[in-house]
Design a protein around this motif. Structure first.
Motif, PDB file in Angstrom:
ATOM      1  N   ASN A  38      47.019  45.708  32.778  1.00 16.10           N
ATOM      2  CA  ASN A  38      47.043  46.546  31.565  1.00 16.10           C
ATOM      3  C   ASN A  38      46.186  47.794  31.701  1.00 16.10           C
ATOM      4  O   ASN A  38      46.454  48.802  31.049  1.00 16.10           O
ATOM      5  CB  ASN A  38      46.564  45.740  30.351  1.00 16.10           C
ATOM      6  CG  ASN A  38      47.596  44.722  29.897  1.00 16.10           C
ATOM      7  OD1 ASN A  38      48.777  44.860  30.195  1.00 16.10           O
ATOM      8  ND2 ASN A  38      47.155  43.700  29.189  1.00 16.10           N
ATOM      9  N   ASN A  39      45.151  47.724  32.545  1.00 14.12           N
ATOM     10  CA  ASN A  39      44.180  48.816  32.588  1.00 14.12           C
ATOM     11  C   ASN A  39      43.962  49.314  34.008  1.00 14.12           C
ATOM     12  O   ASN A  39      44.150  48.594  34.987  1.00 14.12           O
ATOM     13  CB  ASN A  39      42.834  48.360  31.989  1.00 14.12           C
ATOM     14  CG  ASN A  39      42.966  47.937  30.546  1.00 14.12           C
ATOM     15  OD1 ASN A  39      43.450  48.692  29.714  1.00 14.12           O
ATOM     16  ND2 ASN A  39      42.538  46.723  30.249  1.00 14.12           N
ATOM     17  N   GLN A  40      43.525  50.563  34.085  1.00 16.43           N
ATOM     18  CA  GLN A  40      43.209  51.219  35.350  1.00 16.43           C
ATOM     19  C   GLN A  40      42.081  50.480  36.071  1.00 16.43           C
ATOM     20  O   GLN A  40      41.108  50.057  35.464  1.00 16.43           O
ATOM     21  CB  GLN A  40      42.758  52.655  35.048  1.00 16.43           C
ATOM     22  CG  GLN A  40      42.431  53.493  36.249  1.00 16.43           C
ATOM     23  CD  GLN A  40      43.676  54.149  36.797  1.00 16.43           C
ATOM     24  OE1 GLN A  40      44.667  54.256  36.127  1.00 16.43           O
ATOM     25  NE2 GLN A  40      43.622  54.581  38.022  1.00 16.43           N
ATOM     26  N   GLU A  42      41.879  47.519  37.395  1.00 15.91           N
ATOM     27  CA  GLU A  42      41.853  46.058  37.379  1.00 15.91           C
ATOM     28  C   GLU A  42      42.712  45.512  38.519  1.00 15.91           C
ATOM     29  O   GLU A  42      43.760  46.071  38.842  1.00 15.91           O
ATOM     30  CB  GLU A  42      42.375  45.534  36.038  1.00 15.91           C
ATOM     31  CG  GLU A  42      41.501  45.906  34.864  1.00 15.91           C
ATOM     32  CD  GLU A  42      42.063  45.422  33.534  1.00 15.91           C
ATOM     33  OE1 GLU A  42      41.298  45.360  32.554  1.00 15.91           O
ATOM     34  OE2 GLU A  42      43.277  45.110  33.482  1.00 15.91           O
ATOM     35  N   HIS A  81      43.626  39.556  35.626  1.00 13.25           N
ATOM     36  CA  HIS A  81      44.123  40.841  35.127  1.00 13.25           C
ATOM     37  C   HIS A  81      45.629  41.009  35.306  1.00 13.25           C
ATOM     38  O   HIS A  81      46.235  41.882  34.685  1.00 13.25           O
ATOM     39  CB  HIS A  81      43.412  42.001  35.835  1.00 13.25           C
ATOM     40  CG  HIS A  81      41.953  42.089  35.536  1.00 13.25           C
ATOM     41  ND1 HIS A  81      41.014  42.426  36.494  1.00 13.25           N
ATOM     42  CD2 HIS A  81      41.265  41.862  34.393  1.00 13.25           C
ATOM     43  CE1 HIS A  81      39.815  42.413  35.956  1.00 13.25           C
ATOM     44  NE2 HIS A  81      39.944  42.074  34.679  1.00 13.25           N
ATOM     45  N   ASP A 141      35.234  52.724  31.396  1.00  9.60           N
ATOM     46  CA  ASP A 141      36.323  53.183  30.528  1.00  9.60           C
ATOM     47  C   ASP A 141      36.568  54.680  30.698  1.00  9.60           C
ATOM     48  O   ASP A 141      37.717  55.134  30.703  1.00  9.60           O
ATOM     49  CB  ASP A 141      36.001  52.868  29.063  1.00  9.60           C
ATOM     50  CG  ASP A 141      36.028  51.376  28.769  1.00  9.60           C
ATOM     51  OD1 ASP A 141      36.695  50.649  29.535  1.00  9.60           O
ATOM     52  OD2 ASP A 141      35.379  50.949  27.801  1.00  9.60           O
ATOM     53  N   LYS A 160      38.507  55.346  33.948  1.00  8.07           N
ATOM     54  CA  LYS A 160      39.921  54.995  33.805  1.00  8.07           C
ATOM     55  C   LYS A 160      40.675  56.074  33.036  1.00  8.07           C
ATOM     56  O   LYS A 160      41.798  56.443  33.387  1.00  8.07           O
ATOM     57  CB  LYS A 160      40.048  53.647  33.090  1.00  8.07           C
ATOM     58  CG  LYS A 160      39.519  52.458  33.884  1.00  8.07           C
ATOM     59  CD  LYS A 160      39.555  51.195  33.035  1.00  8.07           C
ATOM     60  CE  LYS A 160      38.906  50.031  33.762  1.00  8.07           C
ATOM     61  NZ  LYS A 160      38.847  48.817  32.911  1.00  8.07           N
ATOM     62  N   ASN A 161      40.045  56.581  31.983  1.00  6.17           N
ATOM     63  CA  ASN A 161      40.660  57.639  31.177  1.00  6.17           C
ATOM     64  C   ASN A 161      40.901  58.889  32.012  1.00  6.17           C
ATOM     65  O   ASN A 161      41.981  59.495  31.966  1.00  6.17           O
ATOM     66  CB  ASN A 161      39.750  57.948  29.977  1.00  6.17           C
ATOM     67  CG  ASN A 161      40.401  58.881  28.972  1.00  6.17           C
ATOM     68  OD1 ASN A 161      40.876  59.954  29.319  1.00  6.17           O
ATOM     69  ND2 ASN A 161      40.377  58.489  27.721  1.00  6.17           N
TER      70      ASN A 161
END
Length: 747
Positions: free
Chosen positions: A79-81, A83, A88, A451, A454-455
Motif C-alpha cells: 500500500n505504501n512506498q 514497504e 506489507h 512519510d 514516501k511523499n
C-alpha cells in the motif's frame, strides 16, 4: 557473439502477467551476484502500478546490467512506498514455483500433468548440478488474491514447492524473484533472464488450482506429513526454540527443518533478550555465533550470518520501535569488500561520467553547498540548475548532457519564487532547453521522515518521465530528521542518521545513480580562520564534512562588496582553485583574480570609484557631442576638455581605460555618415548609445523641430590583452557599467 542486453518486450509481458490486475507499489530490488568481482550494496525502489512501470523497470534493468547486479522483484504489491516485508504484501495475482534443483524439465512436466499448464515459464539463467536450466513457472489468476485468499495462495505456493522439491522460500510473501527480461551475471556468466513460453490470456481460479494440487506428489521427507485429508492440514510443525537450542541441523533439510529456519529462530530469540535489556549486545552476538558453530552443519559464513541478524533486528525495530538502551546502529554493520593491488592496477574500465564536471558531482555522490544567510545561495543555485538543466555550462560547472533536476527548496514561497525567477531575466533559449528538466518546490513544509520521503518519491515519479540526475535539498535545517523528537543537526550521530537513513534511501528509491546536493548554512567565522580552513564554517555536526564527496562554499569576505568567493573541497578529483564571482544584470560572472587587490583595498576601491565616475562623464560627453555632429580621437578629446574634465593626460588615460574595458570602441568610416573628417590611429571614439542627427524637419502645425538620428556603429575595438586594434566581424559586444562593478582594479 551478440551483446546481451535487457529485453523490454520480456519485461512488459512479465509485468502484465504478475501485476496487470494489481494496484499499489511494486518493490524492485537489486542484489550482488555470487562470484561477482565487486560486491555492491542493495538498491531498493518502489514503483506505483499507476505510473509508467515498464519504463522504470527498463531503466532499472539497464542500470543493473551496467552494474552487473541482479534485478529482483517481489511478485506482489504494497500500500505504501518503501514497504517490502511479508506483512506489507497486500495483493498477488500469480501462483509460482522456483525449480532450482534436479531435473527441472521432468518437474515441469509433472506440474503440467498434475496441476495445469503454466501461463508463463521463465529461464532464470542458472543451471542445476544435473545440467538442467533453472525455471520459474507462473499460473496467472483471473483476479487478485488478498486477505484470506492471499494466505491460501501462499500456502499453495509452499505446498507446490514441497511436492515438487522446489524452492520453499516462496512460502514467504516477500520472497523476491528475478525479473524476466533482466540480465544474469552469476559467476561471471552474462545471460538474459528470458521468457521460454507465454500463453496469453491463460488464467485460472485460485480455488480450482487448490483442488488440482491434490494430484501432486506427496512430500516424502517430512515424517509428520499427513497422507490424507486437506493438504492444508499436513503436520509440518515448526520446532520450538527450546528444541532447536539442543538440536543439530544439517544442510539439505526442507520445510521448517532447514539451517536458515533454525538460525532465524535462534537469532530472533537472543535479539529479543537483548532488546528487552536482559543481556548486552555482545553477549547476544556470541550466543548466536556459538550456536552457528556448534549446531549448524555446515555453519553459515560470517557475512551471511551477520546479514541474517541485521535483517531480523531491523524488522524487529520497525515493528516495536527502538529500545531505550541502544541505538539502531549498534547492531547494523556494512559488508566489507576489498580488492588486490593487482586488480586495482589492471582495471582499465572507463570511469563513470561526471554528473557535474570536473568531479564536482559524481554518480551517487553528495555535494554540500554552503553559505551565510542572504549571501545569494538560492539565486546562485537557481541560475546554476537552469543552465545545467539546459545542458549549458555555468561558470566552472559543466554538464555532459541536459540534466534532469529535482530542486526541493523549503524557504521561498511560490509567489516570491516566481518573482525571483522572472527578475533573473534568463535568456529565452536557455529557458526553452531547461523548462521540462527542472522542477522546483515552493516553500514545502515536508519533514524528511519516513512519510515525508514516501511523499517526495511518489511526487518525483509522477513529475519526471526519466528519473532525475540531481536531487537538491535546500536547506538541511528545514527538513532535518535525526530519528528522534529531540534530535538536532548539531549531533554527529543524528546527522549520520539523517544522511544514512533519510537522504540515501531517498536517492535509492528515486535513482541510485543520482547525485545529491544539500544546501546548508555557515556560521560566523573570522577571516583568518576562514582562510586557514573554509569548511569548518559549516554549521552543525562535523560528521557532515566527513560524509560528502564535494563541499562548496559561497562566501563574502567584504559585506560592502558585490564580489563573492567560491571555495571547493573535492574528495574524488583534483583541487579546483578558488573563484571570485558576482551577479551582474547578465547573470553570475567570474572575475579574473588578478584584478583583485590584496592590500589597501579600501583606498584602492575609492580610486576605482572615482575613475569610474570620470569615465561615465566622458561617455555622456561623447554622446552629447555626437548629437551635435562632433566626433573625437582620444588625443583630440583630451586636448579639448582638459581643465573641464581633468588634466589632459588623465583624460587620455581614462579614455584608454574605457576602451580596454569595452565601454568605448571606435569607427574609421566617417564618410558613411557624410562626415568630412579624417580618421587616425584607433579612429573616432564611439559608445553604445551614440547617435548623430541626420535630418531636421519643422512641424507645420506646432513649429516643433523634429530630429532624425542615425546610430553610430563601431568598426573596431581595442583588445584588452595587448591593446591591438581588432576589426569587428559581426555584432559589436558592449560592456555595461554594471558589469564593471566587480572589476575594481581594471586598467
Amino acid at each position: 557473439m551478440d551483446k546481451i542486453e535487457p529485453s523490454p518486450n520480456d519485461i512488459a509481458i512479465y509485468l502484465d502477467v504478475v501485476f496487470g490486475y494489481l494496484e499499489g507499489y511494486i518493490p524492485f530490488r537489486s542484489f550482488s551476484e555470487k562470484g561477482a568481482d565487486q560486491m555492491r550494496a542493495p538498491h531498493n525502489i518502489s514503483v506505483h502500478t499507476n505510473g509508467d512501470v515498464s519504463e522504470t523497470a527498463n531503466n532499472f534493468a539497464n542500470w543493473a546490467d551496467k552494474q552487473k547486479v541482479a534485478f529482483y522483484v517481489i511478485p506482489g504489491i504494497t500500500n505504501n512506498q518503501g514497504e517490502a516485508s511479508s506483512e506489507h504484501i497486500k495483493q498477488m495475482q500469480t501462483v509460482l514455483v522456483d525449480l532450482d534443483t534436479g531435473d527441472t524439465e521432468e518437474k515441469l512436466a509433472t506440474l503440467t500433468k498434475c496441476l495445469c499448464e503454466p501461463t508463463l515459464i521463465v529461464e532464470s539463467g542458472g543451471i542445476t548440478k544435473e545440467g538442467h536450466k533453472k525455471l520459474h513457472a507462473y499460473w496467472q489468476l483471473s483476479e487478485p488474491a488478498e486477505g484470506a485468499e492471499l494466505k491460501k495462495l501462499l500456502k499453495l505456493r509452499h505446498h507446490i514447492a514441497l511436492s515438487i522439491d522446489g524452492d520453499c522460500h516462496f512460502q514467504s510473501a516477500h520472497q523476491p524473484i528475478r525479473m524476466a527480461g533482466s540480465t544474469y551475471h552469476k559467476g561471471g556468466n552474462h545471460k538474459l533472464v528470458s521468457i521460454r513460453s507465454y500463453k496469453e490470456k491463460l488464467e485460472y481460479d485460485l480455488g480450482d488450482l487448490i483442488e488440482l494440487s491434490e494430484n501432486l506428489p506427496k512430500p516424502e521427507n517430512l515424517p509428520a506429513y499427513s497422507k490424507g485429508g486437506d493438504f492444508f492440514d499436513f503436520n509440518n510443525v515448526a520446532p520450538t526454540t527450546e528444541e532447536i537450542l539442543t538440536s543439530v541441523v544439517y544442510e539439505g533439510g526442507t520445510g521448517e527443518h532447514t539451517r536458515f529456519k533454525y538460525i532465524q529462530k535462534i537469532a530472533g530469540h537472543w535479539l529479543s533478550c537483548y532488546y528487552d535489556g536482559l543481556i548486552p549486545e555482545q553477549e547476544a552476538w556470541e550466543k548466536i555465533t556459538q550456536y552457528n558453530t556448534a549446531c549448524v552443519v555446515p555453519p553459515f559464513e560470517y557475512k551471511k550470518l551477520k546479514d541474517i541478524v541485521n535483517g531480523l533486528w531491523n524488522v524487529h525495530i520497525k515493528k516495536h520501535g527502538e529500545p531505550q538502551h541502544c541505538k539502531e546502529s549498534d547492531v547494523t554493520t556494512s559488508s566489507c569488500t576489498s580488492f588486490s593491488l593487482d586488480h586495482l592496477l589492471n582495471d582499465n574500465t572507463p570511469l563513470p561520467n561526471d554528473i557535474i564536471a570536473p568531479r564536482i558531482l559524481t554518480p551517487g555522490g553528495l555535494m554540500v553547498f554552503g553559505g551565510a544567510p542572504k549571501v545569494g545561495k538560492s539565486d546562485f543555485l537557481l541560475s546554476m540548475f537552469t543552465h545545467l538543466a539546459a545542458g549549458k555550462d555555468f561558470l566552472s560547472f559543466k554538464a555532459s548532457k541536459p540534466l534532469k533536476i529535482f530542486y526541493f527548496q523549503a524557504e521561498i514561497g511560490y509567489h516570491y519564487l516566481r518573482e525571483r525567477l522572472q527578475a533573473m531575466q534568463l535568456p529565452n533559449e536557455l529557458v526553452m532547453l531547461a523548462k521540462g528538466n527542472l522542477f522546483i518546490t515552493p516553500n514545502t513544509k515536508l519533514q524528511f521522515n519516513e512519510d515525508g520521503i514516501k511523499n517526495i518519491v511518489q511526487h518525483v515519479q509522477e513529475s519526471f518521465q526519466r528519473m532525475p540526475d540531481v536531487i537538491a535539498v535546500d536547506p538541511i535545517r528545514n527538513v532535518f530528521d535525526g530519528g528522534a523528537p529531540e534530535s538536532n543537526e548539531n549531533s554527529n550521530q543524528d546527522m549520520l542518521f539523517f544522511l544514512r537513513n533519510r537522504v540515501e534511501p531517498l536517492r535509492d528509491m528515486i535513482n541510485p545513480e543520482a547525485g545529491i546536493v544539500l544546501v546548508h548554512h555557515t556560521k560566523k567565522v573570522d577571516q583568518k580562520r576562514f582562510k586557514e580552513d573554509p569548511f569548518q564554517a559549516f554549521s552543525g555536526a562535523s560528521s557532515l564534512r566527513g560524509y560528502y564527496t564535494t563541499g562548496v562554499i559561497l562566501h563574502k569576505s567584504d559585506p560592502e562588496s558585490i564580489d563573492c568567493e567560491l571555495v571547493f573541497e573535492l574528495r574524488n578529483g583534483a583541487a579546483i582553485p578558488d573563484k571570485i564571482v558576482h551577479k551582474s544584470k547578465k547573470g553570475w560572472i567570474e572575475i579574473n583574480p588578478l584584478n583583485k587587490r590584496i592590500t589597501n583595498q579600501k583606498y584602492g576601491e575609492k580610486l576605482d570609484a572615482e575613475r569610474l565616475r570620470r569615465i561615465r562623464i566622458i561617455v555622456r560627453t561623447l554622446e552629447t557631442e555626437a548629437k551635435k555632429g562632433k566626433f573625437y580621437l582620444m588625443k583630440q578629446f583630451s586636448e579639448k576638455f582638459h581643465n573641464k574634465l581633468g588634466g589632459q593626460r588623465q583624460i587620455y588615460d581614462d579614455c584608454s581605460t574605457a576602451a580596454t574595458q569595452g565601454l568605448v570602441q571606435f569607427f574609421n568610416n566617417p564618410k558613411e555618415y557624410d562626415l568630412s573628417i579624417v580618421s587616425k590611429g584607433y579612429g573616432f571614439m564611439c559608445t553604445q548609445n551614440m547617435k548623430m542627427v541626420t535630418n531636421k524637419t519643422k512641424d507645420l502645425h506646432t513649429g516643433e523641430i523634429i530630429k532624425e538620428y542615425a546610430e553610430i556603429i563601431p568598426t573596431h575595438y581595442k583588445r584588452d590583452g595587448d591593446g591591438k586594434r581588432m576589426d569587428i566581424i559581426d555584432t559589436p559586444m558592449w560592456v555595461s557599467f554594471d558589469d564593471l562593478k566587480g572589476v575594481k582594479n581594471a586598467t
